[in-house]
Design an enzyme around this catalytic site. Structure first.
Site, mmCIF file in Angstrom:
data_model
loop_
_atom_site.group_PDB
_atom_site.id
_atom_site.type_symbol
_atom_site.label_atom_id
_atom_site.label_comp_id
_atom_site.label_asym_id
_atom_site.label_seq_id
_atom_site.Cartn_x
_atom_site.Cartn_y
_atom_site.Cartn_z
ATOM 1 N N HIS A 173 65.949 62.319 40.542
ATOM 2 C CA HIS A 173 64.816 63.153 40.135
ATOM 3 C C HIS A 173 65.291 64.128 39.061
ATOM 4 O O HIS A 173 66.402 64.682 39.164
ATOM 5 C CB HIS A 173 64.274 63.919 41.343
ATOM 6 C CG HIS A 173 62.962 64.576 41.091
ATOM 7 N ND1 HIS A 173 62.839 65.739 40.360
ATOM 8 C CD2 HIS A 173 61.700 64.228 41.468
ATOM 9 C CE1 HIS A 173 61.565 66.088 40.304
ATOM 10 N NE2 HIS A 173 60.852 65.190 40.964
ATOM 11 N N GLY A 183 54.156 65.917 43.490
ATOM 12 C CA GLY A 183 53.313 66.201 42.337
ATOM 13 C C GLY A 183 53.966 67.184 41.392
ATOM 14 O O GLY A 183 55.045 67.726 41.656
ATOM 15 N N ASP A 184 53.311 67.419 40.280
ATOM 16 C CA ASP A 184 53.820 68.326 39.250
ATOM 17 C C ASP A 184 53.520 69.774 39.623
ATOM 18 O O ASP A 184 52.425 70.103 40.077
ATOM 19 C CB ASP A 184 53.189 68.014 37.896
ATOM 20 C CG ASP A 184 53.536 66.609 37.417
ATOM 21 O OD1 ASP A 184 54.658 66.154 37.709
ATOM 22 O OD2 ASP A 184 52.681 65.968 36.773
ATOM 23 N N GLU A 200 49.182 49.215 38.778
ATOM 24 C CA GLU A 200 48.741 50.602 38.929
ATOM 25 C C GLU A 200 47.628 50.902 37.942
ATOM 26 O O GLU A 200 47.675 50.501 36.782
ATOM 27 C CB GLU A 200 49.909 51.557 38.698
ATOM 28 C CG GLU A 200 49.519 53.031 38.882
ATOM 29 C CD GLU A 200 50.720 53.946 38.883
ATOM 30 O OE1 GLU A 200 51.430 53.972 39.908
ATOM 31 O OE2 GLU A 200 50.954 54.627 37.869
ATOM 32 N N LYS A 254 62.351 61.958 53.534
ATOM 33 C CA LYS A 254 61.029 61.333 53.401
ATOM 34 C C LYS A 254 60.881 60.177 54.381
ATOM 35 O O LYS A 254 59.849 60.028 55.044
ATOM 36 C CB LYS A 254 60.824 60.800 51.979
ATOM 37 C CG LYS A 254 60.669 61.825 50.890
ATOM 38 C CD LYS A 254 60.350 61.094 49.580
ATOM 39 C CE LYS A 254 60.348 62.007 48.391
ATOM 40 N NZ LYS A 254 60.014 61.281 47.143
ATOM 41 N N HIS A 282 47.094 57.390 45.725
ATOM 42 C CA HIS A 282 48.087 58.456 45.591
ATOM 43 C C HIS A 282 47.521 59.762 46.149
ATOM 44 O O HIS A 282 46.315 60.022 46.079
ATOM 45 C CB HIS A 282 48.444 58.667 44.128
ATOM 46 C CG HIS A 282 49.210 57.538 43.519
ATOM 47 N ND1 HIS A 282 50.126 57.716 42.505
ATOM 48 C CD2 HIS A 282 49.201 56.214 43.766
ATOM 49 C CE1 HIS A 282 50.646 56.550 42.152
ATOM 50 N NE2 HIS A 282 50.081 55.616 42.913
ATOM 51 N N TYR A 324 46.725 59.919 41.115
ATOM 52 C CA TYR A 324 46.106 61.185 41.516
ATOM 53 C C TYR A 324 46.458 62.210 40.454
ATOM 54 O O TYR A 324 47.634 62.409 40.143
ATOM 55 C CB TYR A 324 46.708 61.584 42.869
ATOM 56 C CG TYR A 324 46.051 62.709 43.632
ATOM 57 C CD1 TYR A 324 44.969 62.450 44.464
ATOM 58 C CD2 TYR A 324 46.552 63.999 43.598
ATOM 59 C CE1 TYR A 324 44.396 63.460 45.224
ATOM 60 C CE2 TYR A 324 45.984 65.024 44.355
ATOM 61 C CZ TYR A 324 44.905 64.739 45.173
ATOM 62 O OH TYR A 324 44.343 65.734 45.935
ATOM 63 N N ALA A 360 47.210 65.549 38.104
ATOM 64 C CA ALA A 360 48.018 66.747 38.317
ATOM 65 C C ALA A 360 47.158 67.838 38.960
ATOM 66 O O ALA A 360 46.055 68.129 38.519
ATOM 67 C CB ALA A 360 48.566 67.242 36.977
ATOM 68 N N GLN A 414 54.227 55.464 23.653
ATOM 69 C CA GLN A 414 54.392 55.331 25.100
ATOM 70 C C GLN A 414 55.831 55.660 25.513
ATOM 71 O O GLN A 414 56.058 56.430 26.444
ATOM 72 C CB GLN A 414 54.063 53.878 25.474
ATOM 73 C CG GLN A 414 53.578 53.669 26.878
ATOM 74 C CD GLN A 414 53.176 52.212 27.094
ATOM 75 O OE1 GLN A 414 53.496 51.326 26.294
ATOM 76 N NE2 GLN A 414 52.492 51.956 28.175
#
Length: 287
Positions: free
Chosen positions: A148, A108-109, A17, A164, A77, A49, A51, A211
Site C-alpha cells: 500500500h 477508501g480515500d 469491474e 483483514k 464495493h 463506490y 470517494a 490512463q
C-alpha cells in the site's frame, strides 16, 4: 451467488469491474455502459463506490440492475473511511434488500478536510468485522502486491492484510500490476505469513497514455521495461495503443491461468469493447 464459490469452482473465473455515475445527470448513459459489460456474462461484476461514498446509492442501484437484468452476480464495493456506523448500516440494509450477496470492503480515500478524531473507521478490517457481524454477505478485501502506498514496509502491509482475513475476509483482489512476477512473489510472501484465502489477480488493460499516467500518480505501480517499450512505440496512436494494451493484458492473464491462478479481475472501466476483446482472446482457455 457467492463470489467465493465462483472463485473456488474448477473453471477459471473471469470478472469485470464497472463504475457507477457520479451524478444523476449521466446515470442513464453509465447504466447502459455497465449493461453492455454485463451482457458479456462474466462470472461476476464488481461495482465501485465513489470517494467518500459519493456514489453509494448508485452502486447499489447499478448492482441490483445488473443482477436482475442479466443474472450476473455482483460484488458491490463499500468504503468506510468517511462513513459513520449508521451510514454503513444503511448501506448494508440497502444491499440486503437488493439481494446483493457480495461486498468488497475497502478503507477508501481519506478526506483531507476530516480529522482522524472524527472518523468512525480507521481501517478496512474494522469495516470487514462489522459486515461479518451483520451476517449474510461474502466479503472480499483489497491487497497490494507492491505494498500500500501509505505502508512503511511490505511486512507491515502483510500484517494488516492478515488482520483483514482474520476479521472475516473470504478472498482478496489485488491492485493492478503489469509484471506477473510481482504477483507470484507477493503470493509466496503472504502464504508464508499464513494468509491462505484465494487471491484474485487484478489486471488493467491500458488503452491510452493518459490512463497510465493516472495509474502511476495514484498507485506508483511499477512498469516493466517491456511495457514501457509498448507505450513508447504505440502510445501516440490511439487504435494501436488500444490493441497493444489489450494484447498485453491478455498475455498476462494467459500466463496467470497457466500457473493455476483461479480468478482474474479485469479493470474494464465500463468499456465493453475492451472487455469483449479480452474475453474473446481467452475463449478456449476459459473453457
Amino acid at each position: 451467488m457467492k463470489v467465493i464459490d465462483l472463485i473456488e469452482a474448477e473453471k477459471p473465473c473471469l470478472s469485470f469491474e464497472v463504475f457507477p455515475p457520479k451524478t444523476s445527470g449521466n446515470y442513464q448513459s453509465i447504466r447502459e455502459a455497465t449493461e453492455q459489460v454485463a451482457a458479456l456474462r462474466p462470472d461476476f461484476i464488481s461495482v465501485t463506490y465513489g470517494a467518500g461514498g459519493g456514489t453509494s446509492d448508485y452502486t447499489v442501484a447499478i448492482s441490483a440492475n445488473l443482477q436482475e437484468k442479466f443474472g450476473v452476480p455482483t460484488l458491490a464495493h463499500l468504503s468506510c473511511i468517511n462513513s459513520s456506523h449508521q451510514g454503513v448500516k444503511k448501506q448494508l440494509d440497502a444491499m440486503r434488500a437488493a439481494k446483493i450477496e457480495n461486498i468488497l470492503a475497502l478503507r477508501g480515500d481519506v478526506a483531507k478536510d476530516t480529522p482522524p478524531s472524527e472518523w468512525d473507521y480507521h481501517y478496512a478490517s474494522e469495516l470487514i468485522r462489522e459486515i461479518k457481524s451483520y451476517g449474510g454477505f461474502c466479503i472480499g478485501g483489497a491487497c497490494y502486491p507492491e505494498s500500500h502506498p501509505e505502508s512503511p514496509s511490505q511486512a507491515q502491509d502483510i500484517a494488516h492484510l492478515r488482520e483483514k482475513v482474520e476479521a472475516g475476509c473470504a478472498f482478496l483482489t489485488t491492485q493492478m500490476f503489469f509484471d506477473n512476477n510481482i504477483y507470484y512473489n507477493f503470493l509466496y510472501k503472504i502464504r508464508e505469513a499464513g494468509i491462505t484465502v484465494p487471491v484474485v489477480a487484478g489486471i488493467m488493460p491500458v488503452t491510452n497514455l493518459k490512463q497510465i499516467k493516472r495509474i502511476i500518480e495514484l498507485s506508483g505501480t511499477a512498469l516493466p521495461q517491456r511495457f514501457r517499450y509498448l507505450l513508447d512505440r504505440f502510445g501516440s496512436t490511439s487504435a494501436a495503443m488500444k490493441q497493444a494494451g489489450i494484447i498485453y493484458a491478455s498475455e498476462q492473464i494467459i500466463d496467470l491461468l497457466a500457473n493455476d491462478v483461479p480468478a482474474i479481475h479485469v479493470y474494464s472501466m465500463n468499456n465493453a469493447s475492451v472487455a469483449a476483446q479480452i474475453q474473446q482472446n481467452l475463449s478456449e482457455i476459459l473453457k
